[in-house]
Motif scaffolding. Structure first.
Motif, PDB file in Angstrom:
ATOM      1  N   PRO A  23       0.698  -1.149   0.106  1.00 43.86           N
ATOM      2  CA  PRO A  23      -0.052   0.058  -0.025  1.00 43.86           C
ATOM      3  C   PRO A  23       0.882   1.440   0.107  1.00 43.86           C
ATOM      4  CG  PRO A  23       0.066  -1.182   2.269  1.00 43.86           C
ATOM      5  CD  PRO A  23       0.799  -1.923   1.193  1.00 43.86           C
ATOM      6  N   CYS A  24       0.341   2.228  -0.447  1.00 43.56           N
ATOM      7  CA  CYS A  24       0.775   3.560  -0.542  1.00 43.56           C
ATOM      8  C   CYS A  24       1.071   4.070   0.720  1.00 43.56           C
ATOM      9  CB  CYS A  24       0.265   4.664  -1.250  1.00 43.56           C
ATOM     10  SG  CYS A  24       0.771   6.141  -1.538  1.00 43.56           S
ATOM     11  N   GLN A  25       2.381   4.634   0.924  1.00 46.43           N
ATOM     12  CA  GLN A  25       2.701   5.066   2.464  1.00 46.43           C
ATOM     13  C   GLN A  25       1.959   6.084   2.944  1.00 46.43           C
ATOM     14  OE1 GLN A  25       4.774   3.646   4.786  1.00 46.43           O
ATOM     15  NE2 GLN A  25       5.394   1.819   3.415  1.00 46.43           N
ATOM     16  N   PRO A  26       1.962   7.563   1.921  1.00 44.93           N
ATOM     17  CA  PRO A  26       1.289   8.528   2.584  1.00 44.93           C
ATOM     18  C   PRO A  26      -0.067   8.442   3.105  1.00 44.93           C
ATOM     19  CG  PRO A  26       2.775   9.219   0.779  1.00 44.93           C
ATOM     20  CD  PRO A  26       2.586   7.505   0.854  1.00 44.93           C
ATOM     21  N   CYS A  27      -0.946   7.611   2.008  1.00 42.83           N
ATOM     22  CA  CYS A  27      -2.307   7.741   2.232  1.00 42.83           C
ATOM     23  C   CYS A  27      -3.022   6.242   2.798  1.00 42.83           C
ATOM     24  CB  CYS A  27      -2.897   7.885   1.047  1.00 42.83           C
ATOM     25  SG  CYS A  27      -2.915   6.723  -0.357  1.00 42.83           S
ATOM     26  N   GLY A  28      -1.907   5.378   2.663  1.00 41.90           N
ATOM     27  CA  GLY A  28      -2.454   4.016   3.141  1.00 41.90           C
ATOM     28  C   GLY A  28      -3.405   3.157   2.170  1.00 41.90           C
ATOM     29  N   GLY A  29      -3.316   3.939   1.089  1.00 42.04           N
ATOM     30  CA  GLY A  29      -4.387   3.177   0.066  1.00 42.04           C
ATOM     31  C   GLY A  29      -5.776   3.929  -0.117  1.00 42.04           C
ATOM     32  N   THR A  30      -5.941   4.832   0.549  1.00 42.78           N
ATOM     33  CA  THR A  30      -7.253   5.576   0.497  1.00 42.78           C
ATOM     34  C   THR A  30      -7.335   6.633  -0.569  1.00 42.78           C
ATOM     35  OG1 THR A  30      -6.589   7.434   2.177  1.00 42.78           O
ATOM     36  CG2 THR A  30      -7.700   5.463   3.129  1.00 42.78           C
ATOM     37  N   GLY A  31      -6.186   7.245  -0.878  1.00 43.83           N
ATOM     38  CA  GLY A  31      -6.316   8.333  -1.758  1.00 43.83           C
ATOM     39  C   GLY A  31      -6.231   9.659  -1.214  1.00 43.83           C
ATOM     40  N   ASN A  32      -6.570   9.659  -0.178  1.00 46.08           N
ATOM     41  CA  ASN A  32      -6.792  11.118   0.524  1.00 46.08           C
ATOM     42  C   ASN A  32      -5.508  11.307   1.572  1.00 46.08           C
ATOM     43  OD1 ASN A  32      -8.920  11.813  -0.782  1.00 46.08           O
ATOM     44  ND2 ASN A  32     -10.380  11.007   0.569  1.00 46.08           N
ATOM     45  N   VAL A  33      -4.960  12.489   1.834  1.00 41.72           N
ATOM     46  CA  VAL A  33      -4.118  12.691   2.900  1.00 41.72           C
ATOM     47  C   VAL A  33      -4.566  14.065   3.466  1.00 41.72           C
ATOM     48  CG1 VAL A  33      -2.061  11.742   1.959  1.00 41.72           C
ATOM     49  CG2 VAL A  33      -2.441  13.930   1.308  1.00 41.72           C
ATOM     50  N   ALA A  34      -4.287  14.181   4.813  1.00 39.71           N
ATOM     51  CA  ALA A  34      -4.430  15.452   5.483  1.00 39.71           C
ATOM     52  C   ALA A  34      -3.498  16.520   5.171  1.00 39.71           C
ATOM     53  CB  ALA A  34      -4.454  15.145   6.923  1.00 39.71           C
ATOM     54  N   ILE A  35      -4.005  17.694   5.090  1.00 43.34           N
ATOM     55  CA  ILE A  35      -3.331  18.902   4.582  1.00 43.34           C
ATOM     56  C   ILE A  35      -3.496  19.929   5.694  1.00 43.34           C
ATOM     57  CG2 ILE A  35      -2.580  20.699   2.880  1.00 43.34           C
ATOM     58  CD1 ILE A  35      -3.466  18.625   0.740  1.00 43.34           C
ATOM     59  N   THR A  36      -2.486  20.252   6.313  1.00 45.37           N
ATOM     60  CA  THR A  36      -2.777  21.616   7.194  1.00 45.37           C
ATOM     61  C   THR A  36      -2.979  22.761   6.394  1.00 45.37           C
ATOM     62  OG1 THR A  36      -0.990  20.312   8.584  1.00 45.37           O
ATOM     63  CG2 THR A  36      -1.495  22.804   9.204  1.00 45.37           C
ATOM     64  N   VAL A  37      -4.089  23.397   7.255  1.00 42.28           N
ATOM     65  CA  VAL A  37      -4.355  24.638   6.662  1.00 42.28           C
ATOM     66  C   VAL A  37      -3.847  25.775   7.542  1.00 42.28           C
ATOM     67  CG1 VAL A  37      -6.532  26.294   6.379  1.00 42.28           C
ATOM     68  CG2 VAL A  37      -6.671  23.700   5.900  1.00 42.28           C
ATOM     69  N   ARG A  38      -3.193  26.597   6.815  1.00 43.46           N
ATOM     70  CA  ARG A  38      -2.404  27.744   7.536  1.00 43.46           C
ATOM     71  C   ARG A  38      -3.034  29.329   7.211  1.00 43.46           C
ATOM     72  NH1 ARG A  38       2.452  26.271   9.786  1.00 43.46           N
ATOM     73  NH2 ARG A  38       3.095  23.967   9.216  1.00 43.46           N
ATOM     74  N   VAL A  39      -3.232  30.043   8.480  1.00 47.05           N
ATOM     75  CA  VAL A  39      -3.722  31.498   8.157  1.00 47.05           C
ATOM     76  C   VAL A  39      -3.031  32.377   8.798  1.00 47.05           C
ATOM     77  CG1 VAL A  39      -6.147  30.454   7.499  1.00 47.05           C
ATOM     78  CG2 VAL A  39      -5.351  31.176   9.881  1.00 47.05           C
ATOM     79  N   GLY A  40      -3.088  33.513   8.353  1.00 42.00           N
ATOM     80  CA  GLY A  40      -2.403  34.732   8.941  1.00 42.00           C
ATOM     81  C   GLY A  40      -0.983  34.886   8.628  1.00 42.00           C
TER      82      GLY A  40
END
Length: 67
Positions: A23-40
Motif C-alpha cells: 500500500p501507498c505510504q502517505p495515504c495507506g491506500g485511501t487516496g486522501n491525505v490530510a493537509i494542514t491549513v495555515r492562516v494569518g
C-alpha cells in the motif's frame, strides 16, 4: 582428439506467484491525505483538510508507483 564439452542448461524456474503490491505510504491506500491549513501573517495552523495523495494521485488503488 580433444574432449567434448557438454553444457547443461539450468532448469526452468516456475512462474512466481503474483505478489500483492504494497500500500501507498502517505495515504495507506485511501487516496486522501490530510493537509494542514495555515492562516494569518505568521502562517499559524488552524486545521486540516483532505487532499489528493500525490504519490498515487488519488486513484485509491493503494499501490506505490515506486515499488
Amino acid at each position: 582428439m580433444a574432449t567434448q564439452r557438454t553444457i547443461t542448461k539450468p532448469p526452468k524456474s516456475p512462474v512466481p506467484d503474483p505478489v500483492e503490491p504494497a500500500p501507498c505510504q502517505p495515504c495507506g491506500g485511501t487516496g486522501n491525505v490530510a493537509i494542514t491549513v495555515r492562516v494569518g501573517r505568521k502562517r499559524r495552523p488552524v486545521g486540516q483538510q483532505d487532499g489528493l495523495c500525490l504519490n498515487c494521485l488519488g486513484s485509491g488503488s493503494g499501490t506505490d508507483p515506486d515499488s
